[in-house]
Design an enzyme around this catalytic site. Structure first.
Site, PDB file in Angstrom:
ATOM      1  N   ARG A  87       0.706  -1.252   0.038  1.00  0.00           N
ATOM      2  CA  ARG A  87       0.080   0.043  -0.065  1.00  0.00           C
ATOM      3  C   ARG A  87       1.053   1.117  -0.109  1.00  0.00           C
ATOM      4  NH1 ARG A  87      -4.498   1.345   4.439  1.00  0.00           N
ATOM      5  NH2 ARG A  87      -4.642   3.660   4.015  1.00  0.00           N
ATOM      6  N   HIS A 103     -17.107   3.324  -2.530  1.00  0.00           N
ATOM      7  CA  HIS A 103     -16.166   4.297  -2.357  1.00  0.00           C
ATOM      8  C   HIS A 103     -16.740   5.176  -3.757  1.00  0.00           C
ATOM      9  CE1 HIS A 103     -12.847   2.265   0.099  1.00  0.00           C
ATOM     10  NE2 HIS A 103     -14.035   2.354   0.705  1.00  0.00           N
ATOM     11  N   CYS A 158     -18.794  -2.648   2.880  1.00  0.00           N
ATOM     12  CA  CYS A 158     -17.982  -1.442   3.192  1.00  0.00           C
ATOM     13  C   CYS A 158     -18.545  -0.623   4.456  1.00  0.00           C
ATOM     14  CB  CYS A 158     -17.790  -0.445   1.926  1.00  0.00           C
ATOM     15  SG  CYS A 158     -16.716   0.970   2.026  1.00  0.00           S
ATOM     16  N   TYR A 184     -15.013   9.783  -0.181  1.00  0.00           N
ATOM     17  CA  TYR A 184     -14.001   9.391  -1.214  1.00  0.00           C
ATOM     18  C   TYR A 184     -14.328  10.327  -2.365  1.00  0.00           C
ATOM     19  CZ  TYR A 184     -12.113   5.584   1.182  1.00  0.00           C
ATOM     20  OH  TYR A 184     -11.380   4.915   2.220  1.00  0.00           O
TER      21      TYR A 184
END
Ligand code: G6P
Length: 440
Positions: A95, A201, A171, A255
């Site tokens: 990441r 997102h 989520c 997001y």
């Protein structure tokens, strides 16, 4: 069936205590008999630590849940009722690369958006598809509940490239938005309802209600206050432009800042990377602290410090979902599932994040019809990106990956797309065997 068998892949994650707490709280209605935490050899130490904490939590609560720890995924999957996945292929180091490399090219570096999201998908999808194959053999009737990011792209890949229909992507963004609206208006969360529709997102709150009264305009008004607080721990919040948001007329998710405030978010990321490190570097430190806490033999509850993570409260979403399937509750929850015509203009077989009735037979999406014109285009573009990205993940085809990178709205040109792609392919080589097949 006497009790439920749950398997959590990526069980050594620092988030696991959330899940355990959720199962403990609901045990009367959701009788989990066995919880199998599975990890890979590199995650063994974390698995032992978090597994020991899970056992202490269960013992303290006095609920009859057997916690099993294993590195043998097949052993765990045999006879499972629900399989949850929460893994990170390449761990946090991967990441960090997803976040840092795009920044060098002046592009957003983020876990699930832009080039970072693409590469997380390329690394993750083949592993998820392997899990699906094993499930067909060892627990064909089990539900796959995927939290692994990018959850939308992963759900899309499962729906398109396997025969598995019992898959749900999950989520914490919608539950976070619901909590955010409740806090903004000073009401209890149970009184808030939001009509969610879009993609993971990339979900919008089309309307928000308190006790059935439409409060969308009021929420939008408050959201434009600087630091309104409707964000996640991992996403910088600088309010919204009043006129823009009022004209948009729907609630964006946190997001969306990467798309509507790209320059500001990029500048913030660049500054943060210099000062405190990228989000994954910060998370690495938080994780190290969490695991130190988890090692304490006197700790037998989920420590509040876990709320520093962006995924806080995801177990609410997960446990509510499993509970509603098991008990056929037929309540409404937002999940990632097969569109089946709910959102007009998106293929029926594609994954969408939308309010569903959650029943024993799974999520039944509620019809939305057309999304409002101003958000239709972005949602379609991200869906195209997810589909091409999933195809690249499955085939390991360079041109398909280049196409995915170039059509992502956060990437400015084909030339920059190629540069980022080449550097990231090389950096993640170890976890992308499909792109580096030996020449025969
Ligand atoms: C949000 C998202 C999750 C994501 C998390 C990252 O909550 O919904 O999908 O994984 O943030 O949080 P972190 O603490 O790892 O930056």
């Amino acid at each position: 069936m006497n009790g439920i068998k749950i398997v959590t892949i990526g069980g050594g994650s620092s988030y696991t205590p959330e899940l355990v707490e959720g199962f403990i709280k609901r045990h009367a209605a959701l009788p989990v008999r066995e919880l199998w935490l599975v990890d890979i050899p590199q995650g063994e130490e974390k698995l032992r630590t978090v597994g020991a904490l899970a056992k202490r939590m269960v013992e303290k609560a006095g609920v009859p849940i057997e916690v099993h720890l294993t590195l043998d995924r097949r052993e765990a999957l045999a006879g499972a009722d629900f399989v949850t996945t929460q893994m990170r292929v390449g761990l946090l180091d991967a990441r960090i690369k997803d976040e840092k490399i795009p920044l060098k090219y002046g592009v957003i570096g983020q876990e699930t958006n832009g080039p970072g999201g693409l590469f997380k998908g390329l690394r993750t999808i083949p592993v998820i598809l392997d899990i699906c194959r094993e499930m067909e053999e060892l627990c064909p009737d089990a539900w796959l509940i995927n939290f692994t990011n990018p959850a939308g792209m992963v759900t899309e890949a499962v729906l398109r490239y396997t025969d598995r229909r019992k898959v749900i992507g999950l989520c914490n963004v919608p539950i976070g938005m619901k909590m955010g609206v409740a806090a903004l208006l000073g009401v209890e969360q149970e009184r808030v309802h939001i009509d969610f529709a879009g993609l993971n997102h990339m979900v919008f709150g089309l309307a928000a209600y308190v006790d059935g009264e439409n409060v969308t305009a009021q929420v939008i008004d408050r959201l434009t206050d600087e630091q309104a607080g409707m964000t996640m721990r991992n996403i910088f919040d600088q309010g919204w432009d009043k006129d823009f948001l009022k004209a948009l007329g729907v609630l964006p998710c946190p997001y969306h800042r990467y798309y509507y405030q790209t320059d500001l978010m990029l500048a913030h990321e660049q500054e943060a990377a210099q000062k405190d490190g990228t989000r994954a570097e910060v998370v690495k430190k938080v994780e190290a602290e969490l695991f130190e806490l988890y090692k304490d033999p006197n700790l037998a509850i989920k420590p509040p410090q876990l709320e520093q993570r962006g995924g806080a409260y995801y177990s609410e979403a997960a446990c509510n979902l499993i509970d509603s399937i098991y008990n056929d509750r037929r309540d409404i929850q937002p999940v990632n599932t097969r569109n089946n015509g709910a959102i007009a203009g998106i293929p029926g077989e594609s994954a969408v994040e939308v309010n569903c009735v959650i029943a024993k037979e799974g999520p039944i999406p509620l019809a939305v019809g057309e999304l409002p014109v101003p958000v239709q285009g972005l949602v379609q573009q991200i869906k195209s990106f997810e589909r091409v990205a999933a195809q690249a993940a499955v085939t390991g085809d360079y041109r398909t990956a280049l196409l995915a990178m170039t059509i992502n709205p956060l990437v400015p040109s084909d030339a920059v797309a190629r540069q980022i792609l080449d550097e990231m392919l090389e950096a993640h080589k170890e976890h992308l065997p499909q792109f580096f097949k030996p020449v025969s």
